[in-house]
Design an enzyme around this catalytic site. Sequence first.
Site, PDB file in Angstrom:
ATOM      1  N   CYS A  57       0.819  -1.211   0.000  1.00 40.88           N
ATOM      2  CA  CYS A  57       0.000   0.000   0.000  1.00 40.88           C
ATOM      3  C   CYS A  57       0.854   1.262   0.000  1.00 40.88           C
ATOM      4  O   CYS A  57       1.705   1.425   0.875  1.00 40.88           O
ATOM      5  CB  CYS A  57      -0.910  -0.023   1.225  1.00 40.88           C
ATOM      6  N   TRP A  90      -7.586  -6.507   5.915  1.00 44.86           N
ATOM      7  CA  TRP A  90      -6.207  -6.941   5.755  1.00 44.86           C
ATOM      8  C   TRP A  90      -5.949  -8.076   6.758  1.00 44.86           C
ATOM      9  O   TRP A  90      -6.454  -8.055   7.880  1.00 44.86           O
ATOM     10  CB  TRP A  90      -5.242  -5.795   6.050  1.00 44.86           C
ATOM     11  N   THR A 124      -8.391   0.191   6.873  1.00 47.03           N
ATOM     12  CA  THR A 124      -7.269   0.698   6.090  1.00 47.03           C
ATOM     13  C   THR A 124      -5.947   0.602   6.836  1.00 47.03           C
ATOM     14  O   THR A 124      -5.904   0.555   8.064  1.00 47.03           O
ATOM     15  CB  THR A 124      -7.504   2.180   5.711  1.00 47.03           C
ATOM     16  N   VAL A 125      -4.871   0.573   6.056  1.00 47.98           N
ATOM     17  CA  VAL A 125      -3.513   0.716   6.571  1.00 47.98           C
ATOM     18  C   VAL A 125      -2.942   2.012   5.985  1.00 47.98           C
ATOM     19  O   VAL A 125      -3.338   2.415   4.891  1.00 47.98           O
ATOM     20  CB  VAL A 125      -2.621  -0.485   6.174  1.00 47.98           C
ATOM     21  N   TYR A 188      -5.536   6.889  -8.706  1.00 52.80           N
ATOM     22  CA  TYR A 188      -6.732   6.136  -8.315  1.00 52.80           C
ATOM     23  C   TYR A 188      -7.977   6.653  -9.019  1.00 52.80           C
ATOM     24  O   TYR A 188      -8.877   5.878  -9.366  1.00 52.80           O
ATOM     25  CB  TYR A 188      -6.915   6.190  -6.790  1.00 52.80           C
TER      26      TYR A 188
END
Length: 342
Positions: A57, A90, A124-125, A188
């Site tokens: 990521c 994740w 999210t990370v 994105y």
Amino acid sequence: MSEANDHPEHGTGGTYSVKGKAFTRDTRYISTRITADGRDGFPVEPGRYRLIAARACPWANRSIIVRRLLGLEDVLSLGLAGPVHDARSWTFDLDPGGRDPVLGIERLQEAYFKRDPEYPRGITVPAIVDTTTGAVVTNDFAQITLDLSTEWREYHRPGAPDLLPAAHRDEVDEVNQRVFTEVNNGVYRCGFAGSQEAYDEAYDRLWVALDWLEERLGSRRYLVGDTITEADVRLFTTLVRFDAVYHGHFKCNRNKLVEMPNLWGYARDLFQTPGFGDTVDFEQIKQHYYVVHKDINPTQIVPKGPDLAGWTTPHGRESLGGRPFGDGTPPGPVRESERVAA
């Protein structure tokens, strides 16, 4: 109308591109901060917190780079999720038994639910978890790296660089804002565009910004001033993924990075600087994008290319001057437990 109603995809795991819509990033993060004075209830304490990231990521890669440049390995531990996740979360499939060895969890989702059992948005990370409770403190990726530079300063290694120099802070913030909207997020907007019109607009905006950066980097080694700053970290994590995934997978295909001399030299310069390239895992990057984004790559086939040999070739950027770490020094060797396979 609420954002949730405008963008139901923000609460739907595994959905990236919505037919007929332009991509809009959900920027509602857990904004709690870990600070020197503990004003949000979370004071900086060595060993208390765990940074959960993923090498795949770009947003998480920033925090890995900054942590290493500042030498925070001994005070902020690092947990790494695998490159491929499902609609739920994740996962820690890189660890023995599929569990994070410190938090004891299989999915990062568990730490989010410890914070809020009804957490409604994407898992999210990067995320920083309080090991005393197992709950996420923050996932505000932009603020995390800023706080590592400022609030954690007492624990920086000797010789740590100043990534937010006061003399250039306004310019760093200005460049970061344009790079985020037009480049970091711009790729994105191309890749997840749900209509031709949305894609065309995103594509044009992206290349206006990349042309601006190509020109800017023709006469200076780094984006702001003569040393590496937070701005370079933020741009690097997009550039290092450009030819491997964004050019083809996200249809950002006017040029490859290797066809833009200044950006390509700049990216190689940073890649060969300790703290940058040694955090990058191209295999995990490709696995993540091509496998997880099933709506834009339904076959989930991961390409074998591109050839990566060019990343280690001479870049010649030293001729522009500059001092990578300013009055500081490079970080030491990567610790064995955090080394990326060649």
